[in-house]
Design a protein around this motif. Sequence first.
Motif, PDB file in Angstrom:
ATOM      1  N   VAL A   1       1.042  -1.337   0.041  1.00  0.00           N
ATOM      2  CA  VAL A   1       0.000   0.083   0.199  1.00  0.00           C
ATOM      3  C   VAL A   1       0.869   1.349  -0.014  1.00  0.00           C
ATOM      4  O   VAL A   1       1.713   1.277   0.770  1.00  0.00           O
ATOM      5  N   THR A   2       0.662   1.860  -0.995  1.00  0.00           N
ATOM      6  CA  THR A   2       1.298   3.189  -1.131  1.00  0.00           C
ATOM      7  C   THR A   2       0.519   4.572  -0.756  1.00  0.00           C
ATOM      8  O   THR A   2      -0.422   4.578  -1.223  1.00  0.00           O
ATOM      9  N   LEU A   3       1.255   5.403  -0.045  1.00  0.00           N
ATOM     10  CA  LEU A   3       0.344   6.791   0.126  1.00  0.00           C
ATOM     11  C   LEU A   3       1.437   7.758   0.143  1.00  0.00           C
ATOM     12  O   LEU A   3       2.532   7.670   0.438  1.00  0.00           O
ATOM     13  N   THR A   4       0.833   9.077  -0.012  1.00  0.00           N
ATOM     14  CA  THR A   4       1.603  10.379   0.018  1.00  0.00           C
ATOM     15  C   THR A   4       0.849  11.280   1.202  1.00  0.00           C
ATOM     16  O   THR A   4      -0.237  11.140   1.174  1.00  0.00           O
ATOM     17  N   ALA A   5       1.731  12.160   1.457  1.00  0.00           N
ATOM     18  CA  ALA A   5       1.350  13.301   2.355  1.00  0.00           C
ATOM     19  C   ALA A   5       1.932  14.533   2.138  1.00  0.00           C
ATOM     20  O   ALA A   5       3.146  14.650   2.023  1.00  0.00           O
ATOM     21  N   VAL A   6       1.257  15.587   1.786  1.00  0.00           N
ATOM     22  CA  VAL A   6       1.857  16.782   1.492  1.00  0.00           C
ATOM     23  C   VAL A   6       1.616  17.745   2.539  1.00  0.00           C
ATOM     24  O   VAL A   6       0.730  17.710   3.324  1.00  0.00           O
ATOM     25  N   PHE A   7       2.929  18.337   2.832  1.00  0.00           N
ATOM     26  CA  PHE A   7       2.954  19.383   4.086  1.00  0.00           C
ATOM     27  C   PHE A   7       3.345  20.746   3.656  1.00  0.00           C
ATOM     28  O   PHE A   7       3.943  20.957   2.731  1.00  0.00           O
ATOM     29  N   ASP A   8       3.075  21.674   4.344  1.00  0.00           N
ATOM     30  CA  ASP A   8       3.512  23.124   4.367  1.00  0.00           C
ATOM     31  C   ASP A   8       5.023  23.375   4.017  1.00  0.00           C
ATOM     32  O   ASP A   8       5.355  24.132   3.328  1.00  0.00           O
ATOM     33  N   THR A   9       5.665  22.481   4.749  1.00  0.00           N
ATOM     34  CA  THR A   9       7.455  22.767   4.861  1.00  0.00           C
ATOM     35  C   THR A   9       7.966  21.516   4.870  1.00  0.00           C
ATOM     36  O   THR A   9       7.375  20.423   5.361  1.00  0.00           O
ATOM     37  N   ALA A  10       9.341  21.216   4.678  1.00  0.00           N
ATOM     38  CA  ALA A  10       9.922  20.221   4.772  1.00  0.00           C
ATOM     39  C   ALA A  10      10.102  19.682   6.121  1.00  0.00           C
ATOM     40  O   ALA A  10      10.188  18.758   6.662  1.00  0.00           O
ATOM     41  N   ARG A  11      10.269  20.870   6.955  1.00  0.00           N
ATOM     42  CA  ARG A  11      10.400  20.680   8.463  1.00  0.00           C
ATOM     43  C   ARG A  11       9.387  19.862   9.354  1.00  0.00           C
ATOM     44  O   ARG A  11       9.518  18.723   9.687  1.00  0.00           O
ATOM     45  N   THR A  12       8.208  20.353   8.704  1.00  0.00           N
ATOM     46  CA  THR A  12       6.821  19.649   9.099  1.00  0.00           C
ATOM     47  C   THR A  12       6.777  18.307   8.522  1.00  0.00           C
ATOM     48  O   THR A  12       6.206  17.304   9.394  1.00  0.00           O
TER      49      THR A  12
ATOM     50  N   ALA B   1       8.746   6.717  15.549  1.00  0.00           N
ATOM     51  CA  ALA B   1       8.540   6.613  17.001  1.00  0.00           C
ATOM     52  C   ALA B   1       7.206   5.866  17.359  1.00  0.00           C
ATOM     53  O   ALA B   1       7.086   5.268  18.438  1.00  0.00           O
ATOM     54  N   SER B   2       6.267   5.802  16.251  1.00  0.00           N
ATOM     55  CA  SER B   2       4.982   4.934  16.507  1.00  0.00           C
ATOM     56  C   SER B   2       5.289   3.489  16.616  1.00  0.00           C
ATOM     57  O   SER B   2       4.377   2.790  17.055  1.00  0.00           O
ATOM     58  N   GLY B   3       6.472   2.992  16.160  1.00  0.00           N
ATOM     59  CA  GLY B   3       6.745   1.442  16.144  1.00  0.00           C
ATOM     60  C   GLY B   3       6.350   0.849  14.890  1.00  0.00           C
ATOM     61  O   GLY B   3       6.499  -0.035  14.434  1.00  0.00           O
ATOM     62  N   VAL B   4       5.371   1.777  13.982  1.00  0.00           N
ATOM     63  CA  VAL B   4       5.108   1.372  12.763  1.00  0.00           C
ATOM     64  C   VAL B   4       6.291   1.093  11.870  1.00  0.00           C
ATOM     65  O   VAL B   4       6.815   2.141  11.696  1.00  0.00           O
ATOM     66  N   GLN B   5       6.415   0.040  10.964  1.00  0.00           N
ATOM     67  CA  GLN B   5       7.583  -0.138  10.052  1.00  0.00           C
ATOM     68  C   GLN B   5       7.298  -0.049   8.700  1.00  0.00           C
ATOM     69  O   GLN B   5       7.023  -1.078   8.402  1.00  0.00           O
ATOM     70  N   PRO B   6       7.163   1.052   7.913  1.00  0.00           N
ATOM     71  CA  PRO B   6       7.012   1.240   6.749  1.00  0.00           C
ATOM     72  C   PRO B   6       8.158   0.548   5.868  1.00  0.00           C
ATOM     73  O   PRO B   6       9.291   0.691   6.449  1.00  0.00           O
ATOM     74  N   ALA B   7       7.808   0.051   4.776  1.00  0.00           N
ATOM     75  CA  ALA B   7       8.995  -0.179   4.008  1.00  0.00           C
ATOM     76  C   ALA B   7       9.752   0.548   3.246  1.00  0.00           C
ATOM     77  O   ALA B   7      11.085   0.751   2.958  1.00  0.00           O
ATOM     78  N   ILE B   8       9.183   1.742   3.172  1.00  0.00           N
ATOM     79  CA  ILE B   8       9.702   3.064   2.403  1.00  0.00           C
ATOM     80  C   ILE B   8       9.081   4.183   2.943  1.00  0.00           C
ATOM     81  O   ILE B   8       7.790   4.374   3.172  1.00  0.00           O
TER      82      ILE B   8
ATOM     83  N   VAL C   1       0.190  -7.375   6.752  1.00  0.00           N
ATOM     84  CA  VAL C   1      -0.614  -6.344   7.650  1.00  0.00           C
ATOM     85  C   VAL C   1      -0.524  -4.922   6.922  1.00  0.00           C
ATOM     86  O   VAL C   1      -0.633  -4.009   7.719  1.00  0.00           O
ATOM     87  N   ALA C   2      -0.189  -4.787   5.694  1.00  0.00           N
ATOM     88  CA  ALA C   2      -0.031  -3.521   5.033  1.00  0.00           C
ATOM     89  C   ALA C   2      -0.869  -2.609   5.030  1.00  0.00           C
ATOM     90  O   ALA C   2      -0.667  -1.315   5.296  1.00  0.00           O
ATOM     91  N   ALA C   3      -2.139  -3.196   4.708  1.00  0.00           N
ATOM     92  CA  ALA C   3      -3.446  -2.162   5.107  1.00  0.00           C
ATOM     93  C   ALA C   3      -3.594  -1.641   6.265  1.00  0.00           C
ATOM     94  O   ALA C   3      -3.874  -0.199   6.183  1.00  0.00           O
ATOM     95  N   GLU C   4      -3.518  -2.303   7.250  1.00  0.00           N
ATOM     96  CA  GLU C   4      -3.570  -1.913   8.515  1.00  0.00           C
ATOM     97  C   GLU C   4      -2.444  -1.026   8.888  1.00  0.00           C
ATOM     98  O   GLU C   4      -2.937   0.150   9.532  1.00  0.00           O
ATOM     99  N   GLU C   5      -1.368  -1.286   8.538  1.00  0.00           N
ATOM    100  CA  GLU C   5      -0.239  -0.293   8.763  1.00  0.00           C
ATOM    101  C   GLU C   5      -0.424   1.136   8.020  1.00  0.00           C
ATOM    102  O   GLU C   5      -0.134   2.075   8.699  1.00  0.00           O
ATOM    103  N   ALA C   6      -0.723   0.877   6.781  1.00  0.00           N
ATOM    104  CA  ALA C   6      -1.042   2.157   5.947  1.00  0.00           C
ATOM    105  C   ALA C   6      -2.192   3.035   6.800  1.00  0.00           C
ATOM    106  O   ALA C   6      -2.028   4.241   6.723  1.00  0.00           O
ATOM    107  N   ARG C   7      -3.434   2.325   7.154  1.00  0.00           N
ATOM    108  CA  ARG C   7      -4.334   3.188   7.852  1.00  0.00           C
ATOM    109  C   ARG C   7      -3.704   3.834   9.176  1.00  0.00           C
ATOM    110  O   ARG C   7      -4.085   5.317   9.132  1.00  0.00           O
ATOM    111  N   ALA C   8      -2.844   3.318   9.823  1.00  0.00           N
ATOM    112  CA  ALA C   8      -2.310   3.803  11.052  1.00  0.00           C
ATOM    113  C   ALA C   8      -1.544   5.047  10.621  1.00  0.00           C
ATOM    114  O   ALA C   8      -1.402   6.093  11.457  1.00  0.00           O
ATOM    115  N   ILE C   9      -0.679   4.899   9.658  1.00  0.00           N
ATOM    116  CA  ILE C   9       0.464   5.735   9.192  1.00  0.00           C
ATOM    117  C   ILE C   9      -0.405   6.926   8.569  1.00  0.00           C
ATOM    118  O   ILE C   9      -0.219   8.202   8.963  1.00  0.00           O
TER     119      ILE C   9
END
Length: 457
Positions: free
Chosen positions: A222-233, A243-250, A286-294
């Motif tokens: 499962v691939t997702l993107t998230a756009v933020f206002d700044t690189a720092r954010t 820190a959450s413990g969820v381990q994405p592959a990428i 558990v890719a779908a479950e992890e993707a939802r949490a992320i």
Amino acid sequence: MNAVDAVSLLRAELGERVDTSTASLEAARADKSGHAADGLPLAVIHAASVADVQAVMRIATATRTPVVPRGAGTGLAGGANTGGGEISLSVRGMDRVLEVRADDLLAVVEPGILNADLNGLLEPHGVWWAPDPASRAISTVGGNIATGAGGLLCAKYGVVRDAVLGVDLVLADGRLMHLGHRSVKGVTGLDLTSLVIGSEGTLGVVVGATLKLRRLVEGERVTLTAVFDTARTAAVASAAVTASGVQPAIMELMDATSLAAVHRLLSLPAPSAGAAQLTIQTDGPVAAEEARAIAQLLRDAGGAVTVAADAAEGEALLAVRRAMHPAMETLGTTLIEDVSVPRSALPDMFDEIARIERQFGLVIPAVAHAGDGNLHPNFVFDGPDVPPVVWDAAEELFRAALALGGTLTGEHGIGVLKRRWLADELGDDQWQLQRDIARVFDPLGILNPGKVFTPGP
């Protein structure tokens, strides 16, 4: 003996494998870093076997001729660039898979095989080799070993050092060494395999590798993107995922300048001004479950999240990240840098990049393997030569990374471009110890001279 004698001896031993065409000599001077060595090599040797490599090194030792091992030439630190009076020893033609043992999760390969080709051949056996550099379609396994390469998947699956059980190494005098083991465990004597990984051709020529494989990952991606206002954010959000413990592959981060450049290259709609993007992929049962949490973590951090509907859309999202280097080439000549910091320090490192941009009046597009804290700031300029202001800014960048508990290079290596700062990280005593170790392997100093180490700390 002189250089003419060395080439004559090589021709007598290897015939047409000795290439002195102008085009080949010119190509061997440079890699993808934009740096080129001074002068033309004596010859390019297109090795086809271990015996060929041994012959080259015996002749090189007898004639005191420097040799630069080379794969596909996709390096980003000038480590395989060959200059005047030197022999370019190409192992690109040694590209066979010699053995696959799916039951033991290992393969034995020659160094010239491309990453993508290797995994294509391994797939029918139900296994794969995890290192996944962005250049996987054009980079070789031997080059990965020489530089200690990483890539997009290394946060979950490790880097090259985690995926090599042993190497076959031809020493400077032509002797063949079989280092490492085929078993999962093996602690006999010193770990010379790990010493060779990342040594950039200064200890010997890698002519074979026993690779540690993994079973093909079951389940979906499962691939997702998230756009933020700044690189720092975006960096703060990536740290929250870690820190959450969820381990994405990428988990990849692109700042505003790099994201906009890729969108132009791929003819995509322009992103919002200043916007940075995280691209994340989960895999396994558990890719779908992890993707939802992320996705929820990223929304909580202020991100606008898009989840790919299927594998094809996921690949399209990843293609944006993989197009980073071609996009930078459209902006001008690029010095692609490579520093790593602890993952919690990633937001601070983006702050440092912004500070350095202001201090030196530069724009420094940056991407990061956010899952492991490895950043690639890019210095873009006109013309073939790096301007002094860029080197000054790069030095400030390196010092900032070290101050944050980081390192000069996470995966590209030292080559020629970073050797002047090596002692800053190692300290004089360790710098000298490493030089002494290299001399044990190569007492005449003919293997890749001038790379990694400067004449004095």
